[in-house]
Design a protein around this motif. Sequence first.
Motif, mmCIF file in Angstrom:
data_model
loop_
_atom_site.group_PDB
_atom_site.id
_atom_site.type_symbol
_atom_site.label_atom_id
_atom_site.label_comp_id
_atom_site.label_asym_id
_atom_site.label_seq_id
_atom_site.Cartn_x
_atom_site.Cartn_y
_atom_site.Cartn_z
ATOM 1 N N GLY A 124 0.381 -0.853 -0.034
ATOM 2 C CA GLY A 124 0.110 0.282 0.325
ATOM 3 C C GLY A 124 0.506 0.934 -0.312
ATOM 4 N N LYS A 125 0.046 2.295 0.108
ATOM 5 C CA LYS A 125 0.707 3.644 0.239
ATOM 6 C C LYS A 125 1.291 4.564 1.703
ATOM 7 N N ASN A 126 2.301 4.788 1.738
ATOM 8 C CA ASN A 126 2.583 5.450 2.871
ATOM 9 C C ASN A 126 3.116 4.115 3.976
ATOM 10 N N VAL A 127 3.610 3.772 3.168
ATOM 11 C CA VAL A 127 4.486 2.749 4.101
ATOM 12 C C VAL A 127 5.810 2.415 4.894
ATOM 13 N N ARG A 128 5.673 2.609 5.905
ATOM 14 C CA ARG A 128 6.129 2.872 7.086
ATOM 15 C C ARG A 128 8.148 2.742 6.314
ATOM 16 N N GLU A 129 8.800 3.342 6.677
ATOM 17 C CA GLU A 129 9.668 3.327 6.230
ATOM 18 C C GLU A 129 10.708 2.371 6.168
ATOM 19 N N SER A 130 11.186 1.199 7.207
ATOM 20 C CA SER A 130 11.345 0.390 7.724
ATOM 21 C C SER A 130 10.892 -0.747 7.416
ATOM 22 N N SER A 131 9.536 -1.128 6.656
ATOM 23 C CA SER A 131 9.058 -1.785 6.837
ATOM 24 C C SER A 131 8.714 -2.173 5.111
ATOM 25 N N VAL A 132 9.946 -1.278 4.187
ATOM 26 C CA VAL A 132 9.543 -1.047 2.879
ATOM 27 C C VAL A 132 10.091 -2.889 2.756
ATOM 28 N N GLY A 133 9.770 -3.266 1.633
ATOM 29 C CA GLY A 133 10.813 -4.318 1.070
ATOM 30 C C GLY A 133 10.483 -5.720 2.066
ATOM 31 N N LYS A 134 9.760 -5.246 3.098
ATOM 32 C CA LYS A 134 9.326 -6.766 4.151
ATOM 33 C C LYS A 134 7.415 -7.283 3.937
ATOM 34 N N THR A 135 7.876 -7.999 3.803
ATOM 35 C CA THR A 135 6.494 -9.029 4.307
ATOM 36 C C THR A 135 5.853 -8.737 5.880
ATOM 37 N N ILE A 136 4.423 -8.609 6.095
ATOM 38 C CA ILE A 136 4.194 -8.585 7.318
ATOM 39 C C ILE A 136 4.262 -9.629 8.067
ATOM 40 N N LEU A 137 3.984 -10.955 6.996
ATOM 41 C CA LEU A 137 4.012 -12.173 7.973
ATOM 42 C C LEU A 137 5.154 -13.646 6.999
ATOM 43 N N THR A 138 5.457 -14.482 7.896
ATOM 44 C CA THR A 138 6.771 -15.393 6.889
ATOM 45 C C THR A 138 5.835 -16.224 6.836
ATOM 46 N N ALA A 139 6.737 -16.706 4.795
ATOM 47 C CA ALA A 139 5.848 -17.873 4.724
ATOM 48 C C ALA A 139 5.148 -18.719 5.371
ATOM 49 N N GLN A 140 6.213 -19.415 6.208
ATOM 50 C CA GLN A 140 5.878 -20.255 7.194
ATOM 51 C C GLN A 140 4.238 -19.926 7.964
ATOM 52 N N GLN A 141 4.551 -18.367 8.465
ATOM 53 C CA GLN A 141 3.486 -18.231 8.790
ATOM 54 C C GLN A 141 2.242 -18.076 8.387
ATOM 55 N N VAL A 142 2.323 -17.776 7.099
ATOM 56 C CA VAL A 142 0.742 -17.488 6.602
ATOM 57 C C VAL A 142 0.343 -19.231 5.811
ATOM 58 N N GLU A 143 1.531 -20.055 6.192
ATOM 59 C CA GLU A 143 0.817 -22.069 6.336
ATOM 60 C C GLU A 143 0.855 -22.025 7.276
ATOM 61 N N ASP A 144 1.245 -21.760 8.592
ATOM 62 C CA ASP A 144 0.437 -21.539 9.962
ATOM 63 C C ASP A 144 -0.786 -21.367 9.748
ATOM 64 N N VAL A 145 -1.034 -20.152 9.149
ATOM 65 C CA VAL A 145 -2.518 -19.749 9.827
ATOM 66 C C VAL A 145 -3.076 -20.210 9.058
ATOM 67 N N LEU A 146 -2.691 -20.973 8.093
ATOM 68 C CA LEU A 146 -3.861 -21.323 7.051
ATOM 69 C C LEU A 146 -4.319 -23.050 7.373
ATOM 70 N N ALA A 147 -3.121 -23.359 8.115
ATOM 71 C CA ALA A 147 -3.570 -24.548 9.187
ATOM 72 C C ALA A 147 -4.439 -24.198 10.178
ATOM 73 N N TYR A 148 -4.623 -23.624 10.578
ATOM 74 C CA TYR A 148 -5.239 -22.847 11.412
ATOM 75 C C TYR A 148 -6.593 -22.503 10.974
ATOM 76 N N LEU A 149 -6.945 -22.025 9.954
ATOM 77 C CA LEU A 149 -8.185 -21.329 9.371
ATOM 78 C C LEU A 149 -8.922 -23.267 8.825
ATOM 79 N N GLY A 150 -7.679 -23.951 8.331
ATOM 80 C CA GLY A 150 -8.548 -25.243 7.745
ATOM 81 C C GLY A 150 -9.247 -26.337 8.930
ATOM 82 N N THR A 151 -9.168 -25.179 10.662
ATOM 83 C CA THR A 151 -9.624 -26.063 11.724
ATOM 84 C C THR A 151 -10.560 -25.592 11.932
ATOM 85 N N LEU A 152 -11.257 -24.701 10.767
ATOM 86 C CA LEU A 152 -12.980 -23.520 11.128
ATOM 87 C C LEU A 152 -13.250 -24.033 10.447
ATOM 88 N N LYS A 153 -14.084 -25.730 10.568
ATOM 89 C CA LYS A 153 -15.361 -26.090 9.664
ATOM 90 C C LYS A 153 -16.775 -25.893 10.347
#
Length: 154
Positions: A124-153
């Motif tokens: 997005g716009k107006n990103v804090r300079e220290s966050s430019v070029g970084k993701t909010i979550l790591t790839a493994q954190q995304v996979e972990d959240v995905l695994a958690y969401l998979g439990t919500l049936k």
Amino acid sequence: MARRSNYLVVLAAAAALSGNAFASEIAPDAVEFADDGVMTSLTGVAGDPAAGAEVFKNRRLGNCLACHANADMADQLFHGNVGPEMDGVASRWEEPMLRAILVNSKKIFTDETVMPGFYSLEVGKNVRESSVGKTILTAQQVEDVLAYLGTLKE
């Protein structure tokens, strides 16, 4: 002396294996989106639902509760109502589409969605300079959240 050299061999093998695990991680700008979502795991390592639940409710990481109500986390304060409820989310969306939404919801919905891309460099716009070029979550954190969401049936 033999014990020490065996120990060093084990350490070297462990280091090589951990390096290989990271080598299979897909970079944020290399994630491939298909009509059905992101078909490939970002890490090649199964997600951990318990770790994903921690990321989901952590106000400094996913902060998912800021926008989504989640009956599974009724003990947590301040559930939002901006996004859809998470109850039964795994019954509404297939895993590849959930992964795509987590990686970069703007590619799935529209550029106007308030949901951030958690594994995207397009944050997005107006990103804090220290966050430019970084993701909010790591790839493994995304996979972990995905695994958690998979439990919500339903």
